[in-house]
Design an enzyme around this catalytic site. Structure first.
Site: not given
Ligand code: KE4
Length: 428
Positions: A142, A237, A265
């Protein structure tokens, strides 16, 4: 009704699913989300005053625990000087210098407001730099919710069973190729099929959005070789792994150098921050220097920078924290695996450093297909039991557990004891 239930009843009328991010909805575990009122260290409290040991940590940012005093103080100080200027600031230079000095593959970096934005922008830069359109991602990984990446995606998309989202025109995904995680042959096949058309390969160096799936020996090195051989860029990533597995992230932990890296994060310490960076010749493609446009009103926001810069400075100045954290987490996940074995269960415990996942399957989990063999109903029952007993786990099988520097040995042992109790009495 509890206060959480009352609030959630209203929330679902006002917000899709009652939440501002799907995985928070507790949909896959079939219970009502706890409305969290406050947090400190490794603990959360909900609106009904229930206390939890937190293994989400805001999905990764809280490596030092919630409301780390120096981080909190830096945020308060920054607020007093103004919330946002829309202008260049010293703290942005300090932040860029810290990251570029810490990550050898990063000569230049651009701040954005989320991991999604970081990945979306890095992909655009890779396409601009190579002049190629196609990208390779891995099933179950993801990378945020930008159109071109919502293809066989992990995390909430995998949990809700819609890895390919509605509303995304085929034109946005026709250049997104998918390969299998830990399967170099599936990548080589795509390069052989589109030898001059692939701009980049984007990979989570630890796949933490289908649970936790470590890259197997040679996998990342193989991606590095294939990208170099075919003139594509390798994008790590590191939104989750960055500054978590080590201060240099997964690329230091595994010793593989990407061309571009995305962050999020931890670099925001809980404030909305993402970033992408890499080799100077690539990053100088980015506007206003180069022809790849990217912008953001609140990018590099001074309050968010103060939070992230303070957390990164603490991590930089205390390298021993990583040894302590990874040793503590190794012990924790090791004990969890022993509990599974003692209960005579076939379940799997995967972990890398302070990231881990208990899968309710007897199959070794090394990619999307094997992760999908998990019994999500069994996970749901386990998760509800743990949350009801004060252990706040991800309300979805295909997410990671996050151990922080703030988790005490007592809290970790209490968690293992409760999991043991559950597994020993789990119905067949
Ligand atoms: P955000 O746009 O949610 O800040 O980041 C996207 C993203 C990009 N790359 C990786 C490897 C990620 O894990 C994420 C987002 N992680 C999820 C948790 N599995 C965010 C939690 C959520 O969607 O509320």
């Amino acid at each position: 009704m509890t206060k959480s239930e009352q609030l959630f009843e209203e929330a679902v009328r006002l917000i899709p699913g009652g939440v501002n991010s799907p995985v928070r909805a507790f949909g896959s575990i079939g219970s009502t989300p706890r409305m969290i009122a406050r947090a400190s260290g490794a603990n959360l409290w909900d609106e009904d005053g229930n206390k939890y040991i937190d293994y989400i940590g805001s999905w990764g940012p809280m490596i030092l625990g919630h409301n780390q005093p120096e981080v909190l103080e830096a945020v308060v100080d920054a607020c007093a000087r103004g919330l946002s200027f829309g202008a260049a600031t010293k703290i942005e230079v300090d932040m860029a210098r810290l990251i570029c000095d810490s990550i050898p593959s990063v000569d230049m970096i651009r701040m954005v407001n989320s991991g999604t934005e970081a990945v979306m922008s890095a992909i655009r830069v890779a396409r601009g730099f190579t002049g190629r359109d196609k990208i390779i991602k891995f099933t179950g990984c993801y990378h945020g919710h930008s159109d071109g990446l919502l293809v066989k995606a992990g995390s909430g998309a995998m949990t809700s069973g819609v890895p390919d989202s509605a509303g995304v025109p085929v034109g946005c995904t026709q250049d997104t190729l998918t390969a299998n995680y830990n399967d170099l042959e599936s990548v080589e096949t795509l390069f052989a099929q589109f030898p001059e058309q692939i701009a980049c390969v984007i990979v989570e160096p630890v796949a933490a959005n289908m649970g936790v799936v470590p890259a197997e020996a040679g996998f990342l090195e193989g991606l590095r070789y294939l990208c170099t051989r075919y003139g594509a860029l390798l994008i790590f990533d590191e939104v989750i792994t960055g500054f978590r597995l080590s201060f240099g992230g997964a690329q230091e932990y595994f010793g593989v150098r990407p061309d571009l890296t995305t962050f999020g994060k931890i670099i925001g310490a809980g404030m909305p921050v993402g970033a992408y960076g890499g080799r100077r010749e690539i990053m100088e493609m980015v506007s206003p220097v180069g022809s790849v446009y990217q912008a953001g009103t609140l990018s590099g926001n001074p309050v968010a920078m103060a939070a992230g810069y303070t957390q990164l400075t603490i991590l930089r100045d205390h390298p021993e924290y990583y040894r302590e954290l990874n040793e503590k987490a190794d012990m924790f996940f090791g004990k969890l695996a022993m509990a599974v074995e003692a209960a005579g269960k076939p379940y799997q415990v995967n972990h890398v450093g302070s990231l881990g996942c208990l899968y309710f399957t007897g199959e070794q989990v090394r990619d999307y297909e094997s992760a999908k063999t998990s019994d999500t109903a069994r996970y749901a029952h386990y998760c509800n039991y743990m949350i009801d007993h004060g252990i706040y786990l991800a309300p979805a099988q295909f997410e990671a557990m996050f151990v922080s520097m703030a988790h005490t040995q007592q809290q970790l042992d209490e968690t293992v004891d409760l999991a043991t109790e559950y597994l020993m009495t789990e119905e067949e």
